[in-house]
Scaffold this active site. Structure first.
Site, short mmCIF file in Angstrom:
data_model
loop_
_atom_site.label_atom_id
_atom_site.label_comp_id
_atom_site.label_asym_id
_atom_site.label_seq_id
_atom_site.Cartn_x
_atom_site.Cartn_y
_atom_site.Cartn_z
N ARG A 1 -1.26 -1.29 -6.25
CA ARG A 1 -1.24 -0.26 -5.20
C ARG A 1 -1.33 -0.97 -3.86
O ARG A 1 -2.36 -1.60 -3.55
CB ARG A 1 -2.43 0.69 -5.40
CG ARG A 1 -2.54 1.70 -4.31
CD ARG A 1 -3.67 2.73 -4.47
NE ARG A 1 -3.76 3.42 -3.21
CZ ARG A 1 -4.84 3.50 -2.45
NH1 ARG A 1 -6.00 3.00 -2.86
NH2 ARG A 1 -4.78 4.10 -1.28
N HIS B 1 -2.16 4.01 5.25
CA HIS B 1 -3.52 3.52 5.05
C HIS B 1 -4.06 3.14 6.43
O HIS B 1 -4.35 1.98 6.72
CB HIS B 1 -3.53 2.35 4.08
CG HIS B 1 -4.86 2.08 3.43
ND1 HIS B 1 -5.04 1.98 2.07
CD2 HIS B 1 -6.10 1.89 3.96
CE1 HIS B 1 -6.31 1.73 1.78
NE2 HIS B 1 -6.99 1.66 2.92
N ASN C 1 -4.18 7.65 2.45
CA ASN C 1 -5.37 7.07 1.85
C ASN C 1 -6.61 7.59 2.58
O ASN C 1 -6.73 7.42 3.81
CB ASN C 1 -5.36 5.54 1.97
CG ASN C 1 -6.65 4.94 1.43
OD1 ASN C 1 -6.87 4.92 0.22
ND2 ASN C 1 -7.55 4.50 2.32
N GLU C 2 -7.51 8.20 1.84
CA GLU C 2 -8.82 8.61 2.35
C GLU C 2 -8.75 9.30 3.72
O GLU C 2 -9.26 8.77 4.71
CB GLU C 2 -9.75 7.40 2.46
CG GLU C 2 -10.10 6.78 1.14
CD GLU C 2 -11.34 5.88 1.22
OE1 GLU C 2 -11.94 5.77 2.31
OE2 GLU C 2 -11.70 5.30 0.19
N ASN D 1 -10.73 7.74 -4.72
CA ASN D 1 -11.46 6.52 -4.40
C ASN D 1 -12.93 6.86 -4.45
O ASN D 1 -13.40 7.72 -3.69
CB ASN D 1 -11.16 6.04 -2.97
CG ASN D 1 -9.75 5.52 -2.80
OD1 ASN D 1 -8.99 5.47 -3.76
ND2 ASN D 1 -9.41 5.12 -1.59
N TYR E 1 -16.90 5.11 -4.88
CA TYR E 1 -17.70 3.91 -4.98
C TYR E 1 -19.15 4.22 -5.32
O TYR E 1 -19.87 3.38 -5.83
CB TYR E 1 -17.70 3.16 -3.63
CG TYR E 1 -16.38 2.51 -3.27
CD1 TYR E 1 -15.27 3.26 -2.91
CD2 TYR E 1 -16.25 1.13 -3.27
CE1 TYR E 1 -14.07 2.66 -2.57
CE2 TYR E 1 -15.05 0.51 -2.93
CZ TYR E 1 -13.97 1.29 -2.57
OH TYR E 1 -12.77 0.69 -2.24
N GLU F 1 -9.24 3.51 -6.18
CA GLU F 1 -10.06 2.42 -5.65
C GLU F 1 -11.44 2.50 -6.25
O GLU F 1 -12.10 3.55 -6.19
CB GLU F 1 -10.25 2.53 -4.13
CG GLU F 1 -9.20 1.90 -3.30
CD GLU F 1 -9.52 1.98 -1.82
OE1 GLU F 1 -10.69 1.79 -1.43
OE2 GLU F 1 -8.57 2.22 -1.05
N TRP G 1 -10.66 -2.35 -6.17
CA TRP G 1 -10.62 -2.74 -4.76
C TRP G 1 -11.43 -4.00 -4.65
O TRP G 1 -12.64 -3.92 -4.76
CB TRP G 1 -11.17 -1.65 -3.83
CG TRP G 1 -10.99 -2.11 -2.41
CD1 TRP G 1 -11.85 -2.86 -1.65
CD2 TRP G 1 -9.83 -1.90 -1.59
NE1 TRP G 1 -11.31 -3.15 -0.44
CE2 TRP G 1 -10.06 -2.57 -0.37
CE3 TRP G 1 -8.62 -1.25 -1.78
CZ2 TRP G 1 -9.11 -2.58 0.67
CZ3 TRP G 1 -7.69 -1.26 -0.75
CH2 TRP G 1 -7.95 -1.91 0.45
N GLU H 1 -12.09 -6.40 6.18
CA GLU H 1 -12.76 -5.13 5.94
C GLU H 1 -12.90 -4.41 7.29
O GLU H 1 -13.95 -4.29 7.87
CB GLU H 1 -14.11 -5.36 5.24
CG GLU H 1 -14.95 -4.13 4.97
CD GLU H 1 -14.30 -3.07 4.06
OE1 GLU H 1 -13.27 -3.33 3.43
OE2 GLU H 1 -14.85 -1.95 4.04
#
Ligand code: NOJ
Length: 586
Positions: A107, A152, A197-198, A335, A337, A415, A463, A470
Site C-alpha cells: 500500500r 495521504h 488516508n485518515e 488504521n 493502533y 495500517e 506500518w 514521521e
C-alpha cells in the site's frame, strides 16, 4: 476430532460475548490467549507507506510542492521530506524488500503534486507518471498487488494558495479530476484504490495547517473531503468499473473506545458517542445513511448554543447528497493502533499531559460532551504516549463497525504498527523484539477477528516498510521493518529482526497449528503483553551499559504474572469443562 473439540473450546472460551455492538474484551482470558490458525486464502499481507514520508525528490522531475514541503521548509523546521528515504530513486529496492519479506501486497500513496504540479490537470508531469508506472510495473512483475492511496495528506501547495485547500468547495471537482486521471492511467494494473488516508488526522488533528480556533473550518474541510470521496467512487463506478473491475474504498482511522463498564448503559452510550465522533464522522455518511451521525449533529448544535453560537458549524448534506454518499465504498480500510476506556461523565475534561485523553480533551473533538477518555489500569504506552498497547482494539473496532452500520463489505487493516523513539544518528537497535511482539499479538488478534467473530477481513498492512519521516517528528520516530540510515545520503536499508518474524507470519498466512515457532506460542504472547517488552521504544529508555544486547529471544520467557497465570488457569479449567461436556453428550 481433537481439532473439532479445540474449535469448540476456542469459540466458547474466546468467542462471541457481546453487549450489542460491543465485544466483551475486558475478559483477560480472551485477551491473553494465543490462537492458532490461518487467515483465508488470498489474504493480502503487506506494508503501507506514504509518498511524503518516503519518496524524497521533493522538487525532482518537475514535481510541484505540497503543503508538507512548505511546512518543512519553514524557518526552524528540518526539511526531512526533501530526501526522506529516497524511494523516488530506490523504489526497486523497496519492491525487492517486499519480495524478501514474502509479502503479496504493497500500500503506497501517489503524490498529487508529483502528477499535477499545480494541483490541476492543466499541466501533467510526465516524469511523475513515469515514476508511478515504473513502481506499479515493478510490483506487478514481482507478483505484488498494489493498493494505492490517492491522498495521504500532501495537498498541492498551489491549491492551498489559490483556494485555501479543503475548505473550498472547488476541491471536490479538482479531486475528481485527479482521481479520474489516476484511474485512467494506472487502473489497468491497480485493482485496489483508497481515496483518502485518515481524514480525521489531516482534518481534525491537523487542519491542513490552518489556524482554526473555533473549528468551524475543520467541519467544512471534512464536508468537502467526504463529498470528494463520494465523487471519486462514483467516477470509478460509472466510468471504470466495468472495464477495470477493481474496487475503491477509503481508509479511516480510529482508536477503539471501550466502555468502562460494559453493563452500564451510560458508559456504553458514552463509548458509542465517542466512536461516532471519531469514526462515524467520516464513516456514517459513507457506510451509514449518507449523513453525519445524529448524536454528532445534536451535540455540535448544543455545545455551540452554550457558547451563544446560534448556527451550527457542522454543514448539512442535501437529500440528494445523502443518497449519493451512502454506500459509496467497496471496502473499508481501518488504521488502528490503540484503544481507550470510555465512561460517562458530567465533568469537564482537561487535556492530560500523558496523552491518554488527547482526542476528546485536547481540542480535537471540541463538541463531544459527556465523555471521559482514559486508559486502563496496567496499560502502558509504546514509543509515543498516544499509542497505548491494546491489541484487542482490532477485534473491538471491527466488530463495532460491522454491528453498528450493518456493514457487510470487506475490511482491510490498512495500517497497524509500532514506532520507537530514538535519535536517528544513534546506532540502530536492529534486535527489535518489541516489534516482533507487536506484530505477533496484533496479527493474532486479526486472526481472532476472522475465526471467532466471523469478520470479513481481507488484508493486513504493517506500518511501515522502512523507517521514514514521521511527519513533524522527522526520522526520530521509527516504525520500519527495515532501518533507514538517515545519516547517509544513500539512505541504506537494513532489515530489522522483526522483518523475519513478519515474513514468517505472511508466508504461513497466520499461525498454523503445530508450526512450532518459538515466537508464536501462548508463553510468548504472555511475555508480549508485558510492559517491559516495549520499554526500549520509549523516549525515557536508557540502554543498559553493561552486558551485550541479546541477539536471540531468551530461551524461556519470564514467569507469568498473577494476572496472566490466572487467565491461563481459567482457560485450562474451562477448556477441560468444554471438552468433558462435548465427550459426554450423546
Ligand atoms: C498514521 C498515518 O497514516 C501515517 O502516515 C503515520 O506515519 C502513522 N499513522 C504513524 O503515526
Amino acid at each position: 476430532m481433537v481439532a473439532f473439540y479445540g474449535t469448540i473450546f476456542m469459540l466458547v472460551v474466546l468467542g462471541h460475548k457481546t453487549e450489542g455492538q460491543f465485544l466483551d474484551l475486558k475478559n483477560m482470558t480472551v485477551r491473553d490467549t494465543f490462537l492458532s490458525g490461518t487467515l483465508p486464502d488470498g489474504f493480502l499481507w503487506g506494508t503501507a507507506t506514504a509518498a511524503f514520508q518516503i519518496e524524497g525528490g521533493w522538487d525532482s522531475g518537475e514535481k510541484g510542492p505540497s503543503i508538507w514541503d512548505w511546512f518543512s521548509h519553514l524557518p526552524g523546521n528540518v526539511p526531512w521530506g526533501d530526501v526522506a528515504a529516497d524511494s523516488y530513486h530506490k523504489y526497486k529496492e523497496d519492491v525487492q524488500m517486499h519480495v524478501d519479506t514474502g509479502l503479496n501486497s504493497y500500500r503506497f500513496s501517489i503524490s498529487w503534486p508529483r502528477l499535477f504540479p499545480d494541483g490541476t490537470n492543466t499541466t501533467i508531469n510526465q516524469y511523475g507518471v513515469d515514476y508511478y508506472n515504473n513502481l506499479i510495473n515493478e510490483l506487478k512483475n514481482n507478483g505484488i498487488e498494489p493498493l494505492v492511496t490517492l491522498y495521504h495528506w500532501d495537498l498541492p501547495q498551489k491549491l492551498k494558495d489559490r483556494y485555501g485547500g479543503w475548505v473550498n468547495d472547488t476541491m471536490v471537482e479538482l479531486f475528481e479530476n485527479y482521481a479520474r486521471f489516476c484511474f485512467a492511467t494506472f487502473g489497468d494494473r491497480v485493482k485496489y484504490w483508497a481515496t483518502f488516508n485518515e481524514p480525521w488526522s489531516f482534518v481534525a488533528a491537523l487542519g491542513d495547517f490552518n489556524h482554526d480556533p473555533d473549528y468551524s473550518m475543520r467541519y467544512k474541510m471534512a464536508h468537502n473531503v467526504i463529498r470528494a470521496h463520494a465523487r471519486a467512487w462514483h467516477t470509478y463506478d460509472d466510468d471504470f468499473r466495468s472495464s477495470q473491475n477493481g474496487s475503491v474504498g477509503i481508509v479511516i482511522s480510529s482508536m477503539w473506545g471501550e466502555p468502562a463498564d460494559l453493563h452500564n448503559p451510560a458508559d456504553r452510550q458514552a463509548a458509542t458517542n465517542y466512536m461516532e465522533f471519531f469514526f462515524g464522522w467520516f464513516a456514517n455518511p459513507i457506510i451509514g445513511n449518507g449523513d453525519y451521525p445524529d448524536v454528532m449533529k445534536r451535540m455540535v448544535r448544543e455545545s455551540r448554543l452554550k457558547q451563544n453560537q446560534t448556527v451550527s458549524p457542522l454543514p448539512e448534506f442535501t437529500e440528494e447528497e445523502k443518497l449519493y454518499n451512502s454506500g459509496s465504498t467497496d471496502f473499508l480500510g481501518i488504521n488502528t493502533y490503540t484503544a481507550r476506556i470510555i465512561s460517562a461523565t458530567n465533568e469537564t475534561q482537561t487535556c492530560h499531559p500523558d496523552g491518554h485523553n488527547f482526542a476528546s480533551a485536547c481540542g480535537f473533538m471540541p463538541d463531544l460532551m459527556g465523555v471521559k477518555e482514559s486508559v486502563g489500569p496496567g496499560w502502558f504506552y509504546m514509543g509515543s504516549n498516544i499509542f497505548w498497547f491494546a491489541p484487542w482494539n482490532i477485534r473491538g473496532i471491527l466488530h463495532f463497525v460491522r454491528e453498528r452500520y450493518n456493514y457487510t463489505k470487506p475490511f482491510y487493516l490498512s495500517e497497524v504498527g509500532i514506532g520507537e523513539t530514538y535519535k536517528y544518528h544513534s546506532p540502530p537497535n536492529l534486535n527489535d523484539t518489541w516489534r516482533m511482539c507487536f506484530y505477533m499479538t496484533y496479527a493474532n488478534e486479526a486472526l481472532k477477528a476472522v475465526k471467532l467473530d466471523g469478520v470479513d477481513l481481507r488484508g493486513f498492512y504493517a506500518w511501515t516498510l522502512l523507517d521514514n519521516v514521521e511527519w513533524g517528528s522527522g526520522p526520530d520516530q521509527a516504525f520500519g521493518l527495515y532501518h533507514t540510515n538517515f545519516t547517509h545520503p544513500s539512505r541504506q536499508r537494513t532489515p530489522k529482526r522483526s522483518q523475519g518474524l513478519y515474513r514468517t507470519i505472511a508466508q504461513e498466512n497466520g499461525f498454523p497449528e503445530n508450526a512450532n515457532h518459538v515466537w508464536m506460542t501462548q508463553e510468548w504472547l504472555e511475555w508480549c503483553h508485558m510492559e517491559e517488552a516495549y520499554a526500549p521504544t520509549r523516549p525515557d529508555y536508557v540502554e543498559p551499559t553493561s552486558g551485550a544486547r541479546p541477539t536471540q529471544p531468551a530461551p524461556k520467557p519470564p514467569v507469568s504474572t498473577a494476572r496472566t497465570g490466572q487467565s491461563l488457569m481459567t482457560t485450562g479449567i474451562l477448556g477441560v469443562l468444554v471438552v468433558l461436556v462435548a465427550i459426554c453428550s450423546p
